[in-house]
Write an enzyme that holds these catalytic residues in place. Structure first.
Site, PDB file in Angstrom:
ATOM      1  N   GLU A 318      11.750 -17.139   5.453  1.00  0.00           N
ATOM      2  CA  GLU A 318      10.704 -16.616   4.558  1.00  0.00           C
ATOM      3  C   GLU A 318       9.434 -16.246   5.317  1.00  0.00           C
ATOM      4  OE1 GLU A 318       9.786 -19.103   1.152  1.00  0.00           O
ATOM      5  OE2 GLU A 318      11.353 -18.164  -0.017  1.00  0.00           O
ATOM      6  N   HIS A 339      34.555 -27.613  14.208  1.00  0.00           N
ATOM      7  CA  HIS A 339      35.885 -27.349  13.643  1.00  0.00           C
ATOM      8  C   HIS A 339      35.853 -26.245  12.593  1.00  0.00           C
ATOM      9  CE1 HIS A 339      37.777 -30.953  15.523  1.00  0.00           C
ATOM     10  NE2 HIS A 339      36.486 -31.245  15.640  1.00  0.00           N
ATOM     11  N   LYS A 454      12.520 -12.015  -8.922  1.00  0.00           N
ATOM     12  CA  LYS A 454      11.873 -12.711 -10.051  1.00  0.00           C
ATOM     13  C   LYS A 454      11.475 -11.701 -11.124  1.00  0.00           C
ATOM     14  CE  LYS A 454       9.644 -16.363  -7.379  1.00  0.00           C
ATOM     15  NZ  LYS A 454       8.345 -16.861  -6.952  1.00  0.00           N
TER      16      LYS A 454
HETATM   17  O1  PA5 Z   1       7.482 -21.125   0.516  1.00  0.00           O
HETATM   18  C1  PA5 Z   1       7.281 -20.868  -0.650  1.00  0.00           C
HETATM   19  O2  PA5 Z   1       6.135 -20.621  -1.080  1.00  0.00           O
HETATM   20  C2  PA5 Z   1       8.394 -20.852  -1.657  1.00  0.00           C
HETATM   21  O3  PA5 Z   1       9.607 -21.205  -1.097  1.00  0.00           O
HETATM   22  C3  PA5 Z   1       8.094 -21.825  -2.784  1.00  0.00           C
HETATM   23  O4  PA5 Z   1       8.008 -23.125  -2.279  1.00  0.00           O
HETATM   24  C4  PA5 Z   1       9.151 -21.767  -3.882  1.00  0.00           C
HETATM   25  O5  PA5 Z   1       9.324 -20.442  -4.303  1.00  0.00           O
HETATM   26  C5  PA5 Z   1       8.741 -22.630  -5.059  1.00  0.00           C
HETATM   27  O6  PA5 Z   1       7.515 -22.206  -5.563  1.00  0.00           O
HETATM   28  P1  PA5 Z   1       6.668 -23.114  -6.519  1.00  0.00           P
HETATM   29  O7  PA5 Z   1       6.312 -24.364  -5.787  1.00  0.00           O
HETATM   30  O8  PA5 Z   1       5.471 -22.295  -6.859  1.00  0.00           O
HETATM   31  O9  PA5 Z   1       7.508 -23.427  -7.728  1.00  0.00           O
END
Ligand code: PA5
Length: 463
Positions: A318, A339, A454
């Site tokens: 990410e 394996h 989303k």
């Molecule tokens: O790194 C990030 O920001 C994302 O992976 C969030 O942690 C994830 O989308 C969850 O978001 P939130 O904590 O707002 O529910």
């Protein structure tokens, strides 16, 4: 300041297809500059200065958070966030046989990594005394899986003890977590007897505003823990996001923070060539640039680090998977995956750097093969060998096999696995990710690409 974890890149200095120590030396000025930028970013957060447009988004708050939390603990004692987190965790542990942690992505993967690394391997299954009397831990809200969610409700319903919820969402609006929260609140209400209050069994960790914040206020929650501004989801494991579930499991969260704070000092002071963070970034970067190794395999040895690897997969993917750049992270668990994936790693495309994560000493006494009257398995000649001896031989044998075929490996060696080392590992990987981002011109913060699904999902649901 030295660290308790060590990085050894010797397996990348190959006869052909590798990099050289001279390459690393030549990269030192760039690494140095990237570190300076990362340190300056952290200072911006610490000073509370407005973030310049060119730096947006900037979620550098994770960097100095461990130092800040430890200092606050010293200064304010029982009123500090760390002390309050521990008190809430102890309260939940005292009243709940199970706690369900709701959250997705950065809001749960760190807690899971800590649980797998530091708790009993069969934490939920052993008698309560073997987990220090702490509650069982379950995870939900990290998917939208009808049968899994109901499976959990079956488990909670068939257990005699009361259960509680820790819900973690920075935005407070993530649909997977919000849907699970609504369902869990309904079930939790039903599970309580007349005079019990839902708010005593429901602890939120969220931003300073938003839907979950509003809901928690309306429910009358005693405490709402904060994900500080400037701390991004996948960088939040050392905030209440990871600390609260860890404290519920009885882990030593001060040790965890201290490991991270010591890594900060090491990162800021050790020069390239002696700096675990910079050396790791340098090797990964050079192998990608010079040899096209854009698959980064985190090869964990033993069963306790898989969830840390999955946490790191998210962090790297990410953070740097933007603008058609960014290496592909992949966690494997050996010897298990020798394996399954081993064939490809030994003879497949030459596009992989394998970083071994090695734990030098197991928690428990070494278990020996032992003599047997039934030697049909022909193991009597290994009778005095232990499981750690076999694992060491597997690590050495695998590394040698890769070396013989000019396939690059590096080793990240930890003396043991505990909260302190986990703090060091978390911080090392987070710092490495932002240093690399700065070096290749990719802003490691934010994840604009995740918004597309989303938007579509919400449009489909609400049409
Ligand atoms: O790194 C990030 O920001 C994302 O992976 C969030 O942690 C994830 O989308 C969850 O978001 P939130 O904590 O707002 O529910």
């Amino acid at each position: 300041m030295s660290t308790s974890i060590r990085y050894n890149p010797a397996g990348t200095f190959l006869k052909s297809g590798g990099i050289s120590a001279a390459d690393l030396e030549a990269l030192a000025p760039k690494l140095h500059d990237a570190r300076e930028e990362v340190l300056a970013d952290a200072q911006l957060w610490a000073d509370g200065v407005d973030v310049p447009d060119a730096k947006q988004p900037l979620d550098a708050g994770f960097h100095l958070l461990p130092d800040r939390l430890l200092q606050e603990l010293k200064d304010r004692g029982a009123d500090s966030e760390v002390a309050r987190l521990k008190a809430t965790a102890d309260r939940l542990a005292g009243s709940c046989a199970s706690v369900v942690v709701l959250g997705i992505g950065g809001s749960y993967m760190g807690a899971r990594a800590l649980a797998e690394a530091c708790c009993h391997p069969y934490y939920n299954e052993v008698p309560p005394a073997m987990r220090g009397g702490r509650p069982k831990i379950f995870y939900e809200g990290n998917n939208v899986d009808n049968d899994a969610a109901q499976g959990l409700l079956d488990v909670l319903g068939s257990d005699t003890g009361q259960w509680g919820v820790v819900v973690i969402s920075k935005s407070g609006g993530t649909l997977e977590t919000a849907a699970a929260t609504r369902i869990m609140i309904r079930e939790l209400k039903d599970s309580l007897s007349g005079d019990e209050k839902l708010a005593d069994y429901f602890v939120p960790v969220t931003g300073t505003s938003g839907k979950l914040f509003d809901l928690s206020k309306a429910l009358g929650c005693q405490e709402i823990y904060e994900v500080p501004d400037g701390v991004g989801g996948r960088f939040s494991v050392l905030s209440a996001v990871g600390l609260l579930p860890a404290a519920v499991m009885g882990l030593d969260i001060e040790k965890l923070l201290q490991g991270a704070a010591d890594m900060n000092e090491h990162f800021a002071s050790a020069k390239p060539g002696e700096n675990v963070v910079l050396d790791y970034v340098g090797v990964c970067h050079l192998l990608e640039e010079k040899q096209g190794c854009d698959i980064r395999i985190l090869s964990t040895w033993g069963k306790k680090l898989e969830a840390l690897g999955l946490w790191y997969d998210q962090l790297l993917a990410e953070s740097l998977g933007k603008h058609e750049k960014g290496a592909l992270p992949l966690t494997i668990v050996n010897t298990r995956d020798l394996h399954s994936r081993g064939q490809q790693h030994q003879e497949g495309k030459r596009d992989k750097l394998i970083t071994n994560v090695i734990i030098e000493s197991a928690d428990r006494d070494p278990l020996a093969i032992g003599e047997s009257d039934n030697n049909q398995d022909q193991l009597n000649e290994l009778a005095d060998k232990t499981l750690p001896n076999i694992l060491s031989a597997a690590i050495a044998g695998t590394n040698q096999a890769y070396l013989d075929d000019n396939r690059p490996t590096a080793d990240l060696v930890c003396p043991q696995l505990d909260e302190y080392v986990m703090g060091q590992l978390f911080q090392m990987f987070m710092l490495a990710t932002v240093v690399e981002g700065r070096m290749i011109g990719v802003n490691p913060y934010g994840q604009p690409g995740v918004e597309a699904y989303k938007r579509n999902m919400n449009a489909i649901l609400r049409s």
